[in-house]
Design an enzyme around this catalytic site. Structure first.
Site: not given
Lengths: 418, 480
Positions: B31, B49, B249, B310, B335-336, B399, B436, B441
């Site tokens: 990565e 979806h 859309k 995307r 891969i959208e 937090c 906030c 935090c």
């Protein structure tokens, strides 16, 4: 289930003064619940001076001012719990809190004083477009890094918004070696106190750009610069006036929001103007036995007024525990130029001393009058050289004046030209 | 030498890694960012979806419907929040209702179960806050919502626990095809692998084009969103889409699985694959479009806005499979949407390919269960007492907006593939995600990160790289 006569939520300046007020009125079964690891609230990081001029007639720093109240709370043996977060509260004053020592706490209170303070409006709330890189902080966050932790969030700084914390931080960052390029203010006037503009900007040659805003933020990992622009009379940016300012840090001082999420859970009615509870002369909210004071009620400029108000709220809560009931007899109307008043309601019968009405105006007014009407009769007419949204106003109604109008049905506060 | 190297630790790469960790394979995920879910997987709609949108017969259609069905089991195994809240496609013009029926037909052909057309009154009784001008809607009860980064993190943690190695801050510079292996040149080292899987999101074209003569092109399509306070989270129950019209859309209005309200996205193609800034025009556009769905968009309760990219493929379908000219190089590119929904199904599809090439044995000790960080905020009194008794750090709320405790933050840092920066803690715990926006935090979490990682506070970043929070100690700047 722990039981208390009065639970004070928050151990900042408001909570401390409220606790002292309640104790002095003869209630001993009190507890202050504080979420941080020490009492004093935000004052701990406000290491500049200028606190206490009204209360102590001398100039103190924030920590010094807080310490006077903390010492008094300790001397009066008022109990408090630190590192304790209140998670829930209902209108019957059942409170849920948590800390590492007690675990999950269930508390029943006869009266509750809300003293949770406020939070800073973040970038998202004003939807400034651009990069979401590092280097963008609210002024209070930067203040904590510099004053408590000893770290600099940046060295080339632009400040958006001219609220008091932003102004104070302009000076603070400069003193610590940073270069503050500009303070950019959307409105044609500053949102902060005049004295802060003079002492924090003018004295250091930091430009205050009124009627300007930030239209874009640049930077991949860390902030690299901002685009600023003048705004027109509708507060919309004028494209042709855009100017790029390189900087590594953007501080936001774009408003404070009373932190009332907890109040809402107890069905406390909130003002759409202040974001704080609507209270009467005794600082009681619409829920019997729940009181509010300090910045959770409305955002103050000066802590002295927070202390004064909160002491009074503490005394009212103590009297409530002893059987006194409060009602919202008359509404105080905020009209022509006056955005709101605290209190919002008043019961003239039970006032045994002077009544302070605090408010803010919605614009800058020069050589105008602040007027108070009891029904149709104008009872106060005060000439004001200047009224600005950045400075809270107080009008004192003497007890004698109040006693002259026992049958009054409505009080109105307004700004008048003459 | 690895059996499989996966390039990209987004939801697709991590889903594949987890799927392949069932086998006796040595696997590495590379990565370029400092954490998983740092690209498209961190900023999207978070929608599972139903699958009526894609053209029948496409990979998008097939994998969407298959992926959707996998989510209940996945959520249980990975301990991630998932809710089948259903979805509606609103139609505002009588002359468009035929398109609504076409959409339903397409859904039926794709294999989406239980679709129906609702009348205006039915819509308004289910979703009272909708614009009353609605004339009909397509209802898909299988639509759902998930937290895309939490899902990615969970996939990655589970893969890691099952032996997958992760390399962060390691951008792939080049890939060289040797006789039977690949040499993958990273910024600081070179690794070798039998199989390379390209799950590089918006950069999948660059990775593919390093080795294959069959070039592909991936564009970054920007999508901006506004996120609202949890106080506005219950304004809608379902995910509400708008029927595409000749005007465009439309945008969605949806609750998030964490209880906020989300609107967006718009769609603007960008040449720059790093341009994730928001624009005034974009935010104005999505608010205006969302107002067609629901008149009173609670603009005053906005807590943040953001932009996601995307990976938009010019071929209009996912590109999944071995490059024809490069055996052993498998693409999961373009891969959208509906990529998040399809990710688990994409992983199974790629699993088949890898099994065919390497014929690995099953790992006997594979454990599909990942336990998430305990969520103090969702517990009752008894559960909280028990947790704090066991570990008192769960009694310290750090937090306040999201009620996240010290215990949760420590767990986020200490667990497999733990958080290394502020955003890492935020995405694992939600600390700093509230109203906030981390004001109260962030300073505390900087301190905890520094202590846990053995660093100075000045070394802590927002999201790796040069995204430092602090630029030095007081006075240090002027002395230099």
């Amino acid at each position: 289930m722990e039981q208390y006569d009065i639970v004070i939520i928050g151990g900042g300046p408001a909570g401390l003064a409220a606790a002292i007020g309640a104790k002095e009125e003869g209630i001993d079964n009190i507890i202050i619940l504080e979420r941080e690891n020490c009492l004093g609230g935000i004052l701990g990081q406000c290491i500049h001076n200028g606190f206490g001029l009204h209360t102590f007639k001398e100039e103190l720093t924030g920590p010094e001012y807080a310490d006077r109240y903390i010492q008094k709370v300790i001397d009066l043996k008022i109990p408090y719990k630190l590192n304790t977060m209140v998670l829930n509260m209902d209108s019957d004053k059942n409170i849920t809190a948590v800390n590492e020592l007690d675990g999950s706490l269930e508390i029943k209170a006869k009266a509750v004083i809300l003293a949770m303070g406020c939070r800073e409006r973040p970038r998202g709330a004003i939807n400034i477009p651009g990069s979401r890189c590092a280097g963008i902080y609210t002024a209070g966050v930067a203040q904590k890094y510099v004053n408590i932790d000893g770290y600099m969030p940046g060295k080339e700084v632009v400040i958006l918004g001219s609220g008091d914390i932003g102004l104070i931080m302009a000076r603070r960052m400069t003193l610590e070696g940073a270069k503050v390029r500009a303070v950019v203010e959307l409105m044609p006037y500053s949102g902060g106190l005049k004295r802060n503009i003079v002492q924090c900007l003018d004295d250091f040659g930091i430009p205050l750009l009124l009627s300007h805003t930030i239209t874009n933020i640049y930077g991949k990992d860390r902030l690299e610069g901002v685009m600023i622009a003048k705004v027109d009379e509708n507060l919309l940016p004028i494209k042709e006036s855009e100017e790029y300012i390189p900087c590594d840090t953007l501080l936001l001082s774009v408003g404070l929001i009373p932190e009332n999420e907890l109040s809402g859970k107890a069905n406390v009615q909130l003002s759409s103007v202040t974001g704080g509870p609507e209270v009467n002369e005794s600082f009681q909210t619409n829920v019997d036995g729940i009181f509010a004071c300090g910045n959770v009620l409305h955002v103050h400029d000066l802590v002295d007024f927070v202390s004064e108000e909160s002491l009074s709220a503490g005394k009212s809560a103590a009297k409530y525990v002893k059987g006194q009931m409060y009602e919202n007899r008359i509404e105080i109307m905020a009209e022509s130029g006056v955005r709101y008043t605290v209190p919002k309601y008043v019961n003239l019968d039970i006032i045994d001393k002077n009544l302070n009405i605090r408010f803010r105006v919605g614009n800058v007014y020069r050589d105008n009058y602040v007027s108070i009407y009891f029904d149709e009769e104008r009872v106060i007419h005060l000439r004001k050289r200047i009224l600005t949204p950045g400075e809270m106003e107080t009008v004192k109604l003497s007890n004698a004046l109040l006693k002259q109008h026992p049958a009054c049905k409505r009080v109105t506060v307004k700004v008048e030209g003459e | 030498m690895f059996d499989v190297v996966i390039i990209g630790a987004g939801v697709v790469g991590c889903s594949i890694a987890r799927e392949l960790s069932k086998y006796d394979l040595s696997i590495c995920v590379c990565e370029k960012s400092s954490d998983v879910a740092s690209g498209s997987s961190k900023a999207n709609s978070g929608i599972v979806h139903a699958g009526f949108d894609a053209k029948p017969g496409t990979l998008k259609a097939k994998l969407n419907v298959k992926g959707n069905k996998m989510f209940d089991r996945l959520a249980a195994e990975l301990d991630i929040p998932f809710r089948r809240n259903g979805s509606l496609v609103l139609c505002f013009d009588d002359s468009d209702t035929s398109h609504l029926h076409e959409l339903m037909e397409k859904g039926i052909e794709n294999g989406v179960p239980n679709l129906s057309i609702l009348s205006r009154d039915e819509v308004l009784s289910l979703e009272p806050k909708m614009n009353e001008d609605v004339v009909a809607a397509l209802y898909a009860p299988t639509g759902g919502i998930v937290c895309p980064y939490e899902m990615t993190i969970a996939m990655a943690e589970n893969a890691c626990s099952n032996g997958v190695q992760f390399l962060f801050n390691q951008k792939v510079i080049n890939i060289i095809k040797e006789e039977s292996t690949f040499l993958i040149q990273l910024e600081n080292e070179q690794i070798e692998s039998k199989i390379v899987i390209n799950a590089a999101g918006v950069y999948a074209d660059e990775i593919n084009n390093m080795v294959s003569a069959e070039k592909i092109e991936i564009k970054a399509r920007r999508g901006e969103y506004c996120l609202f306070d949890k106080a506005a989270g219950a304004l809608v129950n379902m995910t509400i889409f708008q029927l595409p019209t000749k005007l465009g859309k439309g945008v969605l209005v949806s609750p998030t699985v964490d209880g906020n309200l989300l609107i967006g996205p718009n769609a603007v193609d960008s040449e720059d694959k790093e341009e994730k800034g928001t624009t005034k025009e974009g935010i104005d556009e999505i608010i205006k479009k969302a107002e067609l769905t629901m008149k009173n968009i609670p603009v005053r309760q906005t807590i943040t806005s953001f932009c996601g990219l995307r990976p938009r493929c010019t071929r209009d379908d996912f590109i999944i499979g071995e490059a024809k000219d490069v055996p052993g190089f498998i693409n999961a590119a373009g891969i959208e949407s509906p990529g998040l929904t399809s990710a688990p199904a994409i992983a199974e599809m790629i699993e088949e390919m890898v099994v065919q090439i390497l014929a690995p044995g099953r790992k006997l000790d594979f454990n599909p269960i990942r336990k998430g960080i305990p969520k103090f905020r969702e517990m009752n009194h008894k559960e909280r007492m028990a947790l704090i008794a066991k570990d008192s750090t769960y009694g310290k709320v750090l937090c306040r907006c999201e009620t996240i405790t010290l215990g949760e933050v420590l767990s986020a840092i200490r667990r497999p593939l733990g958080a290394k920066d502020l955003d890492g803690v935020k995405r694992r715990t939600r600390a700093g995600m509230g109203r906030c926006q981390s004001g109260f935090c962030s300073g505390k979490i900087v301190k905890i990160l520094a202590k846990e990682l053995g660093l100075s506070e000045a070394d802590i970043t927002k999201f790796g790289g040069n995204s430092k929070i602090l630029l030095g100690e007081n006075k240090e700047i002027s002395e230099k």
